[in-house]
Scaffold this active site. Structure first.
Site, PDB file in Angstrom:
ATOM      1  N   SER A 125     -35.168  -1.797   7.214  1.00  0.00           N
ATOM      2  CA  SER A 125     -36.578  -2.179   7.242  1.00  0.00           C
ATOM      3  C   SER A 125     -36.915  -2.800   8.588  1.00  0.00           C
ATOM      4  CB  SER A 125     -36.863  -3.186   6.133  1.00  0.00           C
ATOM      5  OG  SER A 125     -36.278  -4.429   6.468  1.00  0.00           O
ATOM      6  N   LYS A 126     -38.195  -2.952   8.807  1.00  0.00           N
ATOM      7  CA  LYS A 126     -38.651  -3.571  10.054  1.00  0.00           C
ATOM      8  C   LYS A 126     -38.117  -5.000  10.162  1.00  0.00           C
ATOM      9  CE  LYS A 126     -42.986  -4.620  12.488  1.00  0.00           C
ATOM     10  NZ  LYS A 126     -42.395  -5.708  13.204  1.00  0.00           N
TER      11      LYS A 126
END
Ligand code: GLU
Length: 518
Positions: free
Chosen positions: A261-262
């Site tokens: 994920s970011k």
């Protein structure tokens, strides 16, 4: 339909392209090129509520930077267009009507409130064969009422009528035969009257047919949509041209469980987007591989090996080699850990392949931002002398680490002394303390005299004279000399350094050091 390989990359322009999407596009590209096929760029923008301005251009720019080329699609031309789904409304309407006429789809008028009430009433409610006859739709309402509701402009959706109890087989090149029972599927919404647009489900599948897509290569997260693909192709009578599927493994977090994920990138300090992204709404800026100093070839090579390998331990591959070696059916079923440190290693490898002159424009920018004006010749020389060095750094978690120079920006802290003379000489510096002893001052004073007498101030010229003096006097002057020219224990070979600084600057630094370290 011909049996030509035609694949597509079909992003929704809802924001910047995630690095996983780049990997998907890359695999499509490699597969297309390997088979003399075509790669289509389709924009799936039927969900207007999620549309983000600038996202489409961002995606195009990212692929241009990466060297992933499309044969047709938005901004690339081609004779299966338009390639933006929002421009294909009329095309889809016909297919929706066809399904309704044939009794394969139906109108549903349930309001959000009614659906919510049903969800409360029935645990794990799903709009399907078990519940559809309790709902307000064209299967339960009299024909006249359906017509009246539509004529009155009441909002409706069109749902696909999925028959329960059937095993649907998805033929996946990576996962083999995946079988899903139709009873677990809900009656998917294919069209919404509110915006007169089909949903992703219908548009995606109709377009794969109309664009003569032969293989659907996409992330594992889309596997649940595959049975619908099969059922809709069947409903339209297109079974003979059913694309083959390949659902790619997930990209996993660098550490721990779950998908990348970011947040992982923010925490550990690596980008998850190919280019820097400026969010038009929040103004938030997310870092990109390009702006962080990665080379596109390095990013492509790194991504190619996340979920596939050529079957031996070859890691460095050009695009052409990858096109040759890539094998879709050898892709892994298991998630691929996003080892961003490996990405840095790839960048190091590709950076070192570049001649120093190619580092110069970027290096020069960094120098300028530090107030340094220099010449391309000197900068190239500095690169040449320093590019094999190791840097020390502190990672995002606060750990002190070392690595090879992997970005052009790594150079500045290691090379600043080439451009800026030491201003003060820190007597507490470990290197200075160790190498500046009783008698060093006299020795350096003598060395300054030797240097000032050299006419041929080249590496060879300096070396000849200094070595003759060293021989005659029995000194080991290099570390103390380094203190004079650098101020500390960094830098290349002293003859190289002195030659690059030039006679005047070398003598000036020696003079300053002698004054400061008296
Ligand atoms: N529009 C989907 C996406 O955003 C496409 C999925 C597919 O490739 O079928 O990835």
């Amino acid at each position: 339909m011909s049996n030509k390989v035609r694949v597509r990359f079909a992003p929704s322009p809802t924001g910047p392209l995630h690095i996983g999407g780049v990997r998907t596009a890359l695999y499509n590209y490699l597969f297309a090129k390997q088979n003399g096929g075509e790669l289509i760029f389709r924009i799936e923008d039927t969900d207007s509520s999620r549309f983000v301005p600038g996202a489409e251009q961002y995606i195009i720019d990212a692929f241009q930077w990466l060297g992933i080329k499309f044969d047709e699609g938005v901004s690339f031309g081609g004779d299966h267009g338009p390639y933006r789904q929002s421009e294909r409304r009329d095309i889809y309407k016909k297919y929706v009507d066809q399904l309704i006429d044939e009794g394969k789809a139906y109108y549903a008028f349930d309001t959000p409130e009614e659906l919510e009430a049903k969800r409360k009433e029935i645990e794990n409610f799903q709009y399907d064969a078990t519940t559809r006859m309790q709902m307000r739709n064209s299967l339960t309402l009299p024909k006249e009422e359906v017509e009246r509701l539509i004529a009155d402009g009441v909002q409706y959706v069109v749902r696909f009528k999925i028959e329960p109890g059937r095993d649907i087989h998805v033929d996946d090149l990576i996962r083999g035969d995946v079988s899903i029972n139709s009873s677990v599927l809900d009656d998917k919404v294919l069209f919404k009257s509110a915006d007169q647009l089909p949903t992703y489900h219908l548009a995606n599948i109709v377009d794969d047919h109309l664009m003569e897509v032969s293989h659907v290569i996409r992330g594992e997260e889309w596997l649940p949509s595959a049975p619908l693909h099969v059922l809709l192709y069947e409903a339209f009578g297109w079974t003979g041209t059913m694309p083959r599927f390949a659902h790619l493994p997930l990209l996993l977090k660098p550490v721990g469980n779950g998908k990348l994920s970011k947040r992982d990138g923010d925490k550990l300090g690596f980008p998850v987007f190919p280019l820097e992204w400026h969010d038009p709404k929040s103004g938030e800026v997310s870092s990109g591989y390009r702006e962080q100093g990665y080379l596109p070839e390095a990013v492509v090579n790194f991504l190619a090996l996340l979920g596939w390998n050529p079957g031996n331990d070859q890691e460095l591959m050009s695009m052409d080699e990858m096109i040759n070696l890539f094998n879709l059916s050898k892709c892994s079923k298991n998630g691929a850990r996003f080892d961003y440190i490996k990405g840095i290693w790839f960048n190091h490898q590709y950076l070192l392949k570049k001649p120093a002159e190619e580092w110069v424009p970027e290096f020069d920018k960094i120098l300028k931002s530090n107030g340094i004006e220099s010449t391309p010749e000197k900068e190239a020389k500095v690169v040449e002398l320093m590019k094999q060095k190791v840097i020390e750094y502190t990672d995002n978690l606060g750990n002190k680490k070392k690595r090879n120079i992997s970005f052009i920006s790594d150079l500045w802290p290691l090379t600043s002394f080439f451009f800026v003379a030491p201003e003060t000489y820190d007597k507490e510096d470990k290197f200075v303390r160790k190498n500046w002893k009783e008698g060093t001052w006299q020795e350096m004073d003598e060395l300054a005299g030797v240097l000032s007498a050299i006419d041929d101030f080249t590496v060879e010229g300096i070396k000849d004279m200094v070595e003759a003096w060293v021989e005659a006097r029995g000194f080991k002057p290099w570390n103390a000399w380094r203190v004079c020219l650098v101020g500390t224990g960094q830098g290349p070979d002293m003859y190289e350094l002195a030659a690059l600084l030039g006679k005047e600057e070398t003598l000036r630094r020696m003079e300053n050091a002698l004054a400061a370290l008296k």
